[in-house]
Motif scaffolding. Structure first.
Motif, PDB file in Angstrom:
ATOM      1  N   GLY A  19       0.788  -1.225   0.000  1.00 46.16           N
ATOM      2  CA  GLY A  19       0.000   0.000   0.000  1.00 46.16           C
ATOM      3  C   GLY A  19       0.819   1.273   0.000  1.00 46.16           C
ATOM      4  O   GLY A  19       0.290   2.347  -0.265  1.00 46.16           O
ATOM      5  N   SER A  20       2.124   1.168   0.298  1.00 49.25           N
ATOM      6  CA  SER A  20       2.969   2.361   0.333  1.00 49.25           C
ATOM      7  C   SER A  20       4.050   2.354  -0.733  1.00 49.25           C
ATOM      8  O   SER A  20       4.407   3.401  -1.261  1.00 49.25           O
ATOM      9  N   GLY A 156      -4.733  -2.032  13.881  1.00 49.36           N
ATOM     10  CA  GLY A 156      -3.364  -2.148  14.370  1.00 49.36           C
ATOM     11  C   GLY A 156      -2.314  -1.718  13.372  1.00 49.36           C
ATOM     12  O   GLY A 156      -1.120  -1.735  13.665  1.00 49.36           O
ATOM     13  N   SER A 157      -2.738  -1.303  12.180  1.00 52.24           N
ATOM     14  CA  SER A 157      -1.803  -0.883  11.135  1.00 52.24           C
ATOM     15  C   SER A 157      -1.452   0.594  11.285  1.00 52.24           C
ATOM     16  O   SER A 157      -2.047   1.327  12.089  1.00 52.24           O
ATOM     17  N   GLY A 158      -0.504   1.046  10.467  1.00 56.27           N
ATOM     18  CA  GLY A 158      -0.165   2.462  10.475  1.00 56.27           C
ATOM     19  C   GLY A 158      -1.334   3.330  10.064  1.00 56.27           C
ATOM     20  O   GLY A 158      -1.585   4.384  10.660  1.00 56.27           O
ATOM     21  N   ALA A 159      -2.071   2.898   9.036  1.00 56.52           N
ATOM     22  CA  ALA A 159      -3.224   3.675   8.583  1.00 56.52           C
ATOM     23  C   ALA A 159      -4.293   3.753   9.664  1.00 56.52           C
ATOM     24  O   ALA A 159      -4.907   4.797   9.880  1.00 56.52           O
ATOM     25  N   TRP A 160      -4.511   2.628  10.359  1.00 66.11           N
ATOM     26  CA  TRP A 160      -5.516   2.595  11.421  1.00 66.11           C
ATOM     27  C   TRP A 160      -5.109   3.503  12.576  1.00 66.11           C
ATOM     28  O   TRP A 160      -5.952   4.247  13.111  1.00 66.11           O
ATOM     29  N   LEU A 161      -3.838   3.476  12.962  1.00 72.73           N
ATOM     30  CA  LEU A 161      -3.361   4.357  14.041  1.00 72.73           C
ATOM     31  C   LEU A 161      -3.582   5.818  13.667  1.00 72.73           C
ATOM     32  O   LEU A 161      -4.044   6.621  14.489  1.00 72.73           O
ATOM     33  N   GLY A 162      -3.242   6.170  12.423  1.00 76.20           N
ATOM     34  CA  GLY A 162      -3.431   7.545  11.974  1.00 76.20           C
ATOM     35  C   GLY A 162      -4.882   7.954  11.951  1.00 76.20           C
ATOM     36  O   GLY A 162      -5.241   9.077  12.345  1.00 76.20           O
ATOM     37  N   LEU A 163      -5.750   7.047  11.499  1.00 76.08           N
ATOM     38  CA  LEU A 163      -7.180   7.334  11.445  1.00 76.08           C
ATOM     39  C   LEU A 163      -7.745   7.565  12.842  1.00 76.08           C
ATOM     40  O   LEU A 163      -8.483   8.535  13.071  1.00 76.08           O
ATOM     41  N   LYS A 164      -7.403   6.679  13.781  1.00 73.60           N
ATOM     42  CA  LYS A 164      -7.922   6.813  15.142  1.00 73.60           C
ATOM     43  C   LYS A 164      -7.427   8.097  15.806  1.00 73.60           C
ATOM     44  O   LYS A 164      -8.165   8.754  16.552  1.00 73.60           O
ATOM     45  N   ALA A 165      -6.185   8.462  15.527  1.00 70.71           N
ATOM     46  CA  ALA A 165      -5.655   9.709  16.079  1.00 70.71           C
ATOM     47  C   ALA A 165      -6.405  10.905  15.509  1.00 70.71           C
ATOM     48  O   ALA A 165      -6.786  11.823  16.250  1.00 70.71           O
ATOM     49  N   LYS A 205      -8.360  10.764   1.373  1.00 66.55           N
ATOM     50  CA  LYS A 205      -6.984  10.421   1.049  1.00 66.55           C
ATOM     51  C   LYS A 205      -6.724   8.924   1.242  1.00 66.55           C
ATOM     52  O   LYS A 205      -7.496   8.207   1.874  1.00 66.55           O
ATOM     53  N   SER A 206      -5.608   8.479   0.724  1.00 64.45           N
ATOM     54  CA  SER A 206      -5.255   7.060   0.736  1.00 64.45           C
ATOM     55  C   SER A 206      -4.784   6.608   2.119  1.00 64.45           C
ATOM     56  O   SER A 206      -4.481   7.411   3.001  1.00 64.45           O
ATOM     57  N   SER A 207      -4.696   5.295   2.264  1.00 66.72           N
ATOM     58  CA  SER A 207      -4.228   4.706   3.519  1.00 66.72           C
ATOM     59  C   SER A 207      -2.820   5.165   3.865  1.00 66.72           C
ATOM     60  O   SER A 207      -2.491   5.362   5.039  1.00 66.72           O
ATOM     61  N   SER A 208      -1.971   5.369   2.858  1.00 64.54           N
ATOM     62  CA  SER A 208      -0.591   5.779   3.126  1.00 64.54           C
ATOM     63  C   SER A 208      -0.527   7.168   3.749  1.00 64.54           C
ATOM     64  O   SER A 208       0.369   7.457   4.551  1.00 64.54           O
ATOM     65  N   CYS A 209      -1.480   8.032   3.420  1.00 62.77           N
ATOM     66  CA  CYS A 209      -1.525   9.373   4.026  1.00 62.77           C
ATOM     67  C   CYS A 209      -1.825   9.277   5.518  1.00 62.77           C
ATOM     68  O   CYS A 209      -1.236  10.003   6.331  1.00 62.77           O
ATOM     69  N   TYR A 210      -2.714   8.377   5.894  1.00 64.20           N
ATOM     70  CA  TYR A 210      -3.014   8.165   7.315  1.00 64.20           C
ATOM     71  C   TYR A 210      -1.854   7.464   8.009  1.00 64.20           C
ATOM     72  O   TYR A 210      -1.519   7.774   9.155  1.00 64.20           O
ATOM     73  N   ALA A 211      -1.231   6.515   7.311  1.00 61.52           N
ATOM     74  CA  ALA A 211      -0.113   5.776   7.902  1.00 61.52           C
ATOM     75  C   ALA A 211       1.058   6.696   8.226  1.00 61.52           C
ATOM     76  O   ALA A 211       1.839   6.425   9.156  1.00 61.52           O
TER      77      ALA A 211
END
Length: 305
Positions: A19-20, A156-165, A205-211
């Motif tokens: 994804g990145s 638990g992924s980088g994208a998920w951490l960014g989204l929750k934040a 935006k894409s998952s990589s932006c959140y990650a």
């Protein structure tokens, strides 16, 4: 699929597309690396055209790094380990590609990562990077968990951490949650000053932006920020439960791969950490092993025709 006669020694291409980024390496049959190239993301779920362009670009860079010509692409037996191809129509889209290689074999990034991590032996892996997913192969049994993509899954992924934040900070800025150090960190990361600025930078935006926000969340968590720590712990608890499901197959080895594999270890359950073994080879070598296996099987079938 007809095979093009290749040079001696045989040249293989192993591709790890996520994804990145997309990483491609050219190998001799014994696994010796000749060259490597890295390009943008290669998950067809986020765009088939971009995925194919990333594969081609990373391959060209690998050829250049190996001192080969771009036209030598037609000599490569390619193994592609790609995110997203667990979705049947996306797998078919890749298979239908008029590729430039001598031959091409496609599997999931999870499968390729597992083959590489254990150098072709049975085992289990969890990938925690932009996304999150788990895979185990023991004997004739395989188990795949997660990998449903952002934002349907990937907990638990980088994208998920960014989204929750981002979700918490927006609530805090609107007065529905207590502001913490995470608020200022996220605003600084995005270079904005208010909620509308966050929306402008992240909406659609894409998952990589959140990650890209994950490192700030982890830093805040390690510094004792209660909100950040709660987000990271929730994600790590999910990864721990994923590992335990994989352990039900009794894999001989278990490895964790991806940008968050090391940072998350401090938050994982002790029984999971105790079972982690180092990866023996990268996913792109696993993709190359897969191509070798498929090529050998195809040649054996042709010999018996």
């Amino acid at each position: 699929m007809g095979l093009v006669q290749t040079k001696d020694p045989q040249l293989f291409l192993g591709v790890d597309g996520g994804g990145s980024k997309c990483r491609a390496s050219i190998y001799l049959a014994d696994g010796t690396v000749l060259g490597t190239g890295v390009a943008g993301r290669a998950n067809p779920l986020h765009g088939l055209t971009q995925a194919l362009e990333s594969i081609e670009t990373s391959t060209r860079l690998a050829l250049r790094d190996a001192g080969l010509q771009e036209t030598d692409c037609q000599l490569l037996v390619a193994g592609l380990g790609l995110a997203g191809v667990n979705v049947p129509h996306l797998y078919q889209d890749i298979i239908n590609w008029q590729h430039p290689f001598a031959a091409m074999y496609v599997t999931t990034d999870l499968h390729a990562a597992c083959i590489g991590a254990h150098r072709g032996a049975d085992g289990a892996v969890i990938i925690t990077g932009t996304g999150s997913c788990g895979y185990a192969h023991v004997g004739n049994t395989s188990l795949s968990i997660g990998g449903h993509g952002f934002a349907l899954g990937d907990k638990g992924s980088g994208a998920w951490l960014g989204l929750k934040a981002a979700e918490h900070v927006l609530l805090a800025l609107d007065g529905f949650a207590a502001p913490t150090g995470l608020t200022q960190v996220l605003l600084q990361q995005l270079d904005v000053s208010d909620a509308l600025g966050i929306v402008e930078k992240l909406a659609g935006k894409s998952s990589s932006c959140y990650a890209a926000l994950a490192r700030g969340v982890l830093d805040c968590a390690h510094q004792g920020d209660a909100v950040a720590a709660a987000i990271v712990q929730e994600g790590a608890d999910y990864i721990s439960e994923m590992a335990r499901k994989l352990f039900s197959l009794n894999p001989v080895r278990f490895s964790m791969i991806g940008g968050l594999a090391e940072p998350l270890q401090a938050w994982l359950a002790a029984d999971v950490v105790a079972n982690i073994s180092p990866t023996l080879a990268p996913p792109e070598l696993g993709a190359m092993y897969f191509a070798q296996q498929q090529l050998n099987q195809q040649q054996l079938k042709q010999q018996h025709l």
